[in-house]
Design an enzyme around this catalytic site. Structure first.
Site, short mmCIF file in Angstrom:
data_model
loop_
_atom_site.label_atom_id
_atom_site.label_comp_id
_atom_site.label_asym_id
_atom_site.label_seq_id
_atom_site.Cartn_x
_atom_site.Cartn_y
_atom_site.Cartn_z
N GLU A 280 -31.48 39.18 -18.28
CA GLU A 280 -32.58 38.62 -19.10
C GLU A 280 -32.59 39.32 -20.46
OE1 GLU A 280 -36.57 38.23 -17.23
OE2 GLU A 280 -37.30 39.14 -19.09
N GLU B 198 -37.44 43.37 -12.67
CA GLU B 198 -37.76 44.52 -13.52
C GLU B 198 -38.72 45.48 -12.83
OE1 GLU B 198 -39.29 43.21 -17.30
OE2 GLU B 198 -37.33 42.50 -17.98
C1 IDC Z 1 -43.53 36.68 -19.56
C2 IDC Z 1 -43.66 35.25 -19.99
C3 IDC Z 1 -45.10 34.89 -20.17
C4 IDC Z 1 -45.87 35.22 -18.90
C5 IDC Z 1 -45.63 36.66 -18.50
C6 IDC Z 1 -46.27 36.99 -17.16
O1 IDC Z 1 -42.90 35.04 -21.16
O2 IDC Z 1 -45.26 33.51 -20.50
O3 IDC Z 1 -47.25 35.01 -19.13
O4 IDC Z 1 -44.25 36.92 -18.38
O5 IDC Z 1 -46.35 38.35 -16.95
C7 IDC Z 1 -40.05 40.42 -19.18
C8 IDC Z 1 -40.24 39.72 -17.90
C9 IDC Z 1 -40.71 38.31 -18.10
C10 IDC Z 1 -41.74 38.24 -19.22
C11 IDC Z 1 -41.04 38.63 -20.52
C12 IDC Z 1 -41.94 38.57 -21.74
O6 IDC Z 1 -39.10 39.75 -17.06
O7 IDC Z 1 -41.26 37.86 -16.89
O8 IDC Z 1 -42.17 36.91 -19.30
N1 IDC Z 1 -40.46 39.96 -20.37
O9 IDC Z 1 -43.03 39.44 -21.59
N2 IDC Z 1 -39.49 41.60 -19.36
C13 IDC Z 1 -39.59 41.92 -20.66
C14 IDC Z 1 -40.20 40.88 -21.32
#
Ligand code: IDC
Length: 349
Positions: free
Chosen positions: A271, A184
């Site tokens: 995702e 992303e």
């Molecule tokens: C989130 C995880 C969380 C972690 C965080 C780190 O759920 O546990 O602490 O990342 O930055 C994304 C991302 C994905 C995110 C997720 C939710 O690709 O890595 O995971 N998210 O925030 N894009 C949109 C949402």
């Protein structure tokens, strides 16, 4: 031995078997469906039945030229939750959850990320184990270079070039490995800068594996697929990433998807979450169902975030459950129960 080599052997054996049966009396032999066979890829598994994938006329297609949809789970960061990179975990996802692919999320920047304090050797070992388990189970596997906090994939471009060079050399003959080169990109990362990164990474992968399927992230946390549609990259076998979180991204993003599909953009939802974009907060299963029904209608592939027992809404395993496989419904989170049921109701591919 390579998957391709075994496939050639199997095709030879199948052809011989067909020739033999066509000359012998008695009832006709049942149709032979498998297209790939290796000691590692079991018969009747997704990879055995669908073989090498490619992008054709804006769609992901299987080795028979039929439109083909991948669907399954994304791991959480494998540095955070290495325990789920496990054969029994993947087997449960294949056999109980009825999924055909797994995405391995390798964070570049966060939490002992590959480029920020993590042990690249250990992390690569986890990736290799993950590919081995998926291959042994005949599942497709996505190697996700999980750019997030680093925002622009060019920040760790050198590391990415080395990583994808090494991985594509290892898996050049595997029919089941897909490469996702930047999860992303966000904030200041423009489509132009992502394109310039992709134009360096894609040739490195293709030098080893000329027809590898590659997923390219898009600006604004992989939501701006319209920018890719307006100015796509000049390579084949590419899919562009669209990510949604159902409680945040609703009709307006589905409209964008519809428009881009009409323009012929090949899309992969590598995702998605059933909750909001923080990965936490409450679920919106009504919106999630609208999304998945749309994706199923167009046979667009998708992976659900995330396979872990973290105390956050998007994790599919209950925080107090430490089992790595064969979860009972009460050992899953609300998200886990919903998405596993959805996967089970999906027509098997
Ligand atoms: C989130 C995880 C969380 C972690 C965080 C780190 O759920 O546990 O602490 O990342 O930055 C994304 C991302 C994905 C995110 C997720 C939710 O690709 O890595 O995971 N998210 O925030 N894009 C949109 C949402």
């Amino acid at each position: 031995m390579s998957v391709k080599k075994y496939r050639r052997v199997l095709i030879f054996l199948m052809t011989s078997a067909l020739l033999l049966t066509s000359f012998s009396p008695g009832p006709a032999a049942p149709p032979l469906k498998a297209v790939a066979a290796t000691p590692l890829v079991p018969a009747a598994s997704p990879v055995a039945l669908h073989g090498k994938l490619q992008v054709s006329e804006s769609r992901l297609t299987d080795c028979h030229g039929n439109s083909f949809q991948l669907y399954g789970m994304s791991t959480h960061g494998i540095a955070w939750f290495p325990q789920y990179v496990n054969r029994d975990t993947f087997r449960t996802l294949r056999d109980d959850w009825n999924t055909n692919c797994i995405r391995l999320a390798l964070y570049t920047a966060e939490y002992n990320g590959y480029c920020s304090g993590g042990d690249p050797k250990e992390l690569k070992k986890l990736i290799k184990n993950g590919v081995d388990y998926a291959t042994e189970l005949g599942m497709y596997v996505i190697l996700d270079w999980h750019v997030l906090k680093d925002q622009d994939p060019n920040v760790y471009k050198t590391e990415a070039l080395n990583f994808f060079h090494e991985m594509s050399a290892l898996y050049r003959d595997y029919d089941n490995v897909l490469y996702e080169i930047c999860n992303e990109p966000n904030s200041y990362a423009t489509w132009d800068s992502i394109k310039s990164y992709a134009r360096e990474i894609i040739p490195v992968i293709r030098a080893n594996d000329e027809d590898a399927v590659i997923i390219v992230g898009t600006p604004t946390w992989s939501q701006d697929i319209h920018q890719a549609a307006a100015s796509p990259l000049e390579y084949d076998n590419l899919l562009y990433a669209l990510h949604f979180y159902a409680a945040t991204h609703t009709d307006w993003l589905r409209q964008r998807l519809n428009t881009c599909l009409a323009q012929g953009l090949p899309v992969f939802v590598s995702e998605f979450g059933t909750c909001d974009a923080s990965g936490n907060g409450s679920n919106d299963f009504q919106q999630a169902a609208l999304w998945l029904e749309l994706l199923d209608r167009y046979q667009i592939s998708y992976c659900c975030w995330n396979l872990a027992n973290k105390a956050e809404t998007s994790s599919v395993i209950s925080p107090d459950c430490h089992k790595i496989c064969e979860w009972k419904p009460e050992e899953l989170s609300e998200t886990g129960r919903w998405i596993s049921d959805y996967f089970r109701s999906h027509p098997a591919q």
